[in-house]
Structure formats: structure tokens, C-alpha cells
Design an enzyme around this catalytic site. Structure first.
Site, PDB file in Angstrom:
ATOM      1  N   CYS A 200       0.839  -1.185   0.000  1.00  0.00           N
ATOM      2  CA  CYS A 200       0.000   0.000   0.000  1.00  0.00           C
ATOM      3  C   CYS A 200       0.881   1.244   0.000  1.00  0.00           C
ATOM      4  CB  CYS A 200      -0.841  -0.062   1.272  1.00  0.00           C
ATOM      5  SG  CYS A 200      -1.603   1.474   1.683  1.00  0.00           S
ATOM      6  N   THR A 202      -0.673   4.414   0.223  1.00  0.00           N
ATOM      7  CA  THR A 202      -1.577   5.506   0.605  1.00  0.00           C
ATOM      8  C   THR A 202      -0.879   6.550   1.477  1.00  0.00           C
ATOM      9  OG1 THR A 202      -3.516   4.110   0.427  1.00  0.00           O
ATOM     10  CG2 THR A 202      -3.719   6.007   1.869  1.00  0.00           C
TER      11      THR A 202
HETATM   12  P1  5GP Z   1      -0.857  -6.805   4.062  1.00  0.00           P
HETATM   13  O1  5GP Z   1      -1.350  -7.999   4.812  1.00  0.00           O
HETATM   14  O2  5GP Z   1      -0.280  -7.196   2.734  1.00  0.00           O
HETATM   15  O3  5GP Z   1       0.059  -5.949   4.861  1.00  0.00           O
HETATM   16  O4  5GP Z   1      -2.137  -5.899   3.782  1.00  0.00           O
HETATM   17  C1  5GP Z   1      -3.239  -6.371   3.063  1.00  0.00           C
HETATM   18  C2  5GP Z   1      -4.254  -5.249   2.930  1.00  0.00           C
HETATM   19  O5  5GP Z   1      -3.717  -4.134   2.195  1.00  0.00           O
HETATM   20  C3  5GP Z   1      -5.493  -5.594   2.139  1.00  0.00           C
HETATM   21  O6  5GP Z   1      -6.407  -6.383   2.852  1.00  0.00           O
HETATM   22  C4  5GP Z   1      -6.048  -4.215   1.812  1.00  0.00           C
HETATM   23  O7  5GP Z   1      -6.796  -3.661   2.869  1.00  0.00           O
HETATM   24  C5  5GP Z   1      -4.788  -3.383   1.641  1.00  0.00           C
HETATM   25  N1  5GP Z   1      -4.504  -3.148   0.212  1.00  0.00           N
HETATM   26  C6  5GP Z   1      -4.472  -4.043  -0.787  1.00  0.00           C
HETATM   27  N2  5GP Z   1      -4.166  -3.459  -1.952  1.00  0.00           N
HETATM   28  C7  5GP Z   1      -4.007  -2.150  -1.691  1.00  0.00           C
HETATM   29  C8  5GP Z   1      -3.693  -1.011  -2.495  1.00  0.00           C
HETATM   30  O8  5GP Z   1      -3.456  -1.080  -3.703  1.00  0.00           O
HETATM   31  N3  5GP Z   1      -3.648   0.174  -1.850  1.00  0.00           N
HETATM   32  C9  5GP Z   1      -3.889   0.290  -0.523  1.00  0.00           C
HETATM   33  N4  5GP Z   1      -3.862   1.492   0.016  1.00  0.00           N
HETATM   34  N5  5GP Z   1      -4.155  -0.753   0.272  1.00  0.00           N
HETATM   35  C10 5GP Z   1      -4.225  -1.958  -0.315  1.00  0.00           C
END
Ligand code: 5GP
Length: 359
Positions: A200, A202
Site C-alpha cells: 500500500c 496511501t
Molecule cells: P498486508 O497484509 O499485505 O500488509 O495488507 C493487506 C491489505 O492491504 C489488504 O487487505 C487491503 O486492505 C490493503 N490493500 C491491498 N491493496 C491495496 C492497495 O493497492 N492500496 C492500498 N492502500 N491498500 C491496499
């Protein structure tokens, strides 16, 4: 007099506020061990039972969820995870036909599956067709990047109106007042997390976000006050982080990156210099946008990264690793059940999680 008026006007101007309370991420804390009568981690029970506030449905299982990203929220992932009573939020890009075929051939998985949807009309229509085609499906995951919009709140209300008995997950948000608003609008389980995800961007693109451990502590408190539940979504990079999310009060923990790179993930194996990789990307990355909507719209920035993750084989091994870690956390703090973990949790603030000598 003029000077006085100007000073007064300045005083009345709204000023940017800084909330100076310290907000923490998983990396900022560790569990303090506690005396325990547990002999072995095999005695720890990770199953939880919840009855949801609005759907009144009762859930049983180990409350870990594969993220509804198109690489991890797959039917192949669900087949393995459901054997361990783990949950999969299926991504929104499968067709109604795919759903019908999967439901017919793997009815045993449906108990631990959610169908995902964004808030567009097209998404909602597809969700309705899936729910109609798969009557045994009990969970709906309403997922938008910014759960703070009024439009989303209205959307949650209308989905609740249409599906009174389905358990609705909704998000993402990071503050108590919005958790409450979504629960009161009909959601059962609120997805918590803005910006912590492994792919992400953001926080970099927008400067918006909230350290995940604090978000979970605060949102769990708000949700539980209303008999609602929360998912800690994103930011877990090792089994210890999953345990910390539960310790902080999360009812469910959602993982993307930790489940990436496996056989059960969508995508070809990439070979480079004798090593194998799989592609993993954010759902609003260039890669996902190109794949599904033909590119990133001009008015928005891509808020996701694309990475090549070392290939990790069968996800079964990773699940064992995560569940083993979680059981072990429970024995360190004297929790015989996952249910007791947050009550037995005292976090200590740290400046380093582990030794970096050989990393
Ligand atoms: P991880 O477990 O990989 O740290 O986080 C997974 C979460 O990242 C997902 O469930 C979703 O909420 C968030 N996420 C997935 N794709 C994106 C993206 O392209 N942008 C953002 N801001 N968050 C994402």
C-alpha cells in the site's frame, strides 16, 4: 482597534490540530510474558465463536482471513484455509459462473468464505447475482479504500436492507466514531486499516493513515461497546504481528503479503537467476488497474505497489507457521484460548523487536 480586530480574527481562524497522543504500530511493542499453568502450546485453543450483532449469525473458526486481493483471495486459497477453519475473503473479480462452479464442487468451503464488493452499481449488481446463485454463502465483504464517505455509509445501509441475514464486513476505517457509524448502519464486522498494507502506498501518496496497533486498540473498543466486531486489516509481516493484532483486541486478522507467493495465489511463476518469484500487487496499483479497468484513471494516483515475492510453495506450511506462533504467544502470556489473549495482554513499548545481526 484595527490591530485588535486582526488579532481576534486570527484567533478565530480554525487551526490545524495535532493530536499529540502517541500512536503505535506492531513494531513498537512486544508482549510481556506472564506466569502460566499451560504445559504446551498444543493445549491452546485458537477457535473462536462469535454471534454477529446485525445478522445474528454464529461463527466458529480460527479468525484469520486471506485478504480479498486478486492474488490471495482465491478459491484455491479457500480450499486450503477452510480445512484449518481459516477464512477467505474472495476477491471481486470472479464471475458468477466461477462462483457457481466452485460452490457446486466445494460446498464444504462456503462456511468460511465472503464475497467481496466495492460500492459501484456494477459491483453491487454482481454481488446480488452471486448471493442469489450461492444461497449457502453467508458473508459479504464491502471493501472501499476510504470508508469515511457518506456514500459508503448509505451503501452499507442499502446492502443491509437487501440482505438482512448475511454477515456484512465493511471498511476500511481507523477511528472509533466511524466504526460505530458503520455498525449502526448495518455492518457486523468492521475492517480496520488505512495505509499499513505491505503493498500500500496511501501514506506516501496522501499522507493519510493511522498506526495499526493503536487503530486496532481504539476501534476494537468502539466496536465491542456496540457488540460489533473488527478485522485488523494489513500490516502483519510475521506471525508475531498477527498475535499482536489479536492481543490489541482484533476479533479477526486479515493478511495479504504473508499469504503471497504461494501455489494457491494467482499468477505465473517467474524465474530469474535460478530463483523463483510470484507477482504480488496492491488492488489499486498500476498492475491491478491495467488488468481490470484498463489503466489508472487520470484523476487518481495509483495507491499500490507491485512486487516480486520469493516463491514459497504450498500455503499449508505458512499456515502452520502462523498458527504455531500464535499458540506459542498464548502460552507465553498464559492464555489457554485465543479468546483470552487480549485480556492477558500487556504490551511493552520497545525500540527494537529483534536482533539484526544476521539479517
Ligand atoms: P498486508 O497484509 O499485505 O500488509 O495488507 C493487506 C491489505 O492491504 C489488504 O487487505 C487491503 O486492505 C490493503 N490493500 C491491498 N491493496 C491495496 C492497495 O493497492 N492500496 C492500498 N492502500 N491498500 C491496499
Amino acid at each position: 482597534k484595527t490591530a485588535c480586530v486582526t488579532a481576534l480574527q486570527l484567533l478565530l481562524l480554525p487551526m490545524p490540530r495535532v493530536d499529540a497522543d502517541l500512536k503505535l504500530d506492531f513494531k513498537d511493542v512486544l508482549f510481556r510474558p506472564k506466569r502460566s499453568s499451560l504445559k504446551s502450546r498444543s493445549e491452546v485453543d485458537l477457535q473462536r465463536t462469535f454471534t454477529f450483532r446485525n445478522s445474528k449469525h454464529t461463527y466458529n473458526g480460527i479468525p484469520i482471513i486471506a485478504a480479498n486481493m486478486d492474488t490471495t483471495g482465491t478459491f484455491e486459497m479457500a480450499q486450503v484455509l477452510s480445512k484449518h477453519t481459516l477464512f477467505t475473503a474472495i476477491h471481486k473479480h470472479y464471475s458468477v459462473e466461477d462462483w457457481k462452479n466452485f460452490a457446486a464442487s466445494h460446498p464444504e468451503c462456503l462456511e468460511h468464505l465472503a464475497a467481496s464488493s466495492g460500492s459501484s452499481n456494477a459491483d453491487f449488481e454482481k454481488l446480488c447475482s452471486i448471493v442469489e446463485a450461492v444461497p449457502a454463502l453467508k458473508y459479504i465483504c464491502l471493501d472501499v479504500a476510504n470508508g469515511y464517505s457518506e456514500y459508503f455509509v448509505e451503501f452499507v445501509k442499502s446492502v443491509r436492507g437487501k440482505f438482512p441475514q448475511h454477515t456484512i464486513m465493511a471498511g476500511n476505517v481507523v477511528t472509533g466514531e466511524m466504526v460505530e457509524e458503520l455498525i449502526l448502519s448495518g455492518a457486523d464486522i468492521i475492517k480496520v486499516g488505512i495505509g499499513p498494507g505491505s503493498v500500500c502506498t496511501t501514506r506516501i501518496k496522501t499522507g493519510v493513515g493511522y498506526p495499526q496497533l493503536s487503530a486496532v486498540i481504539e476501534c476494537a473498543d468502539s466496536a465491542h461497546g456496540l457488540k460489533g466486531h473488527i478485522i485488523s486489516d494489513g500490516g502483519c509481516s510475521c506471525p508475531g504481528d498477527v498475535a499482536k493484532a489479536f492481543g490489541a483486541g482484533a476479533d479477526f486478522v486479515m493478511m495479504g503479503g504473508m499469504l503471497a507467493g504461494h501455489d494457491q495465489c494467482t499468477g505465473e511463476l517467474i524465474e530469474k537467476n535460478g530463483k523463483k518469484y510470484k507477482l504480488f500487487y496492491g488492488m489499486s496499483s498500476d498492475t491491478a488497474m491495467k488488468k481490470y479497468v484498463g489503466g489508472v484513471a487520470e484523476y487518481r494516483a495509483s495507491e499500490g505497489r507491485t512486487v516480486e515475492v520469493p516463491y514459497r510453495g504450498d500455503v499449508e506450511n505458512t499456515i502452520r507457521d502462523v498458527l504455531g506462533g500464535l499458540r506459542s504467544t498464548c502460552t507465553y502470556v498464559g492464555a489457554a484460548k485465543l479468546k483470552e489473549l487480549s485480556r492477558r495482554t500487556t504490551f511493552i513499548r520497545v525500540t527494537q523487536q529483534s536482533s539484526h545481526m544476521f539479517t
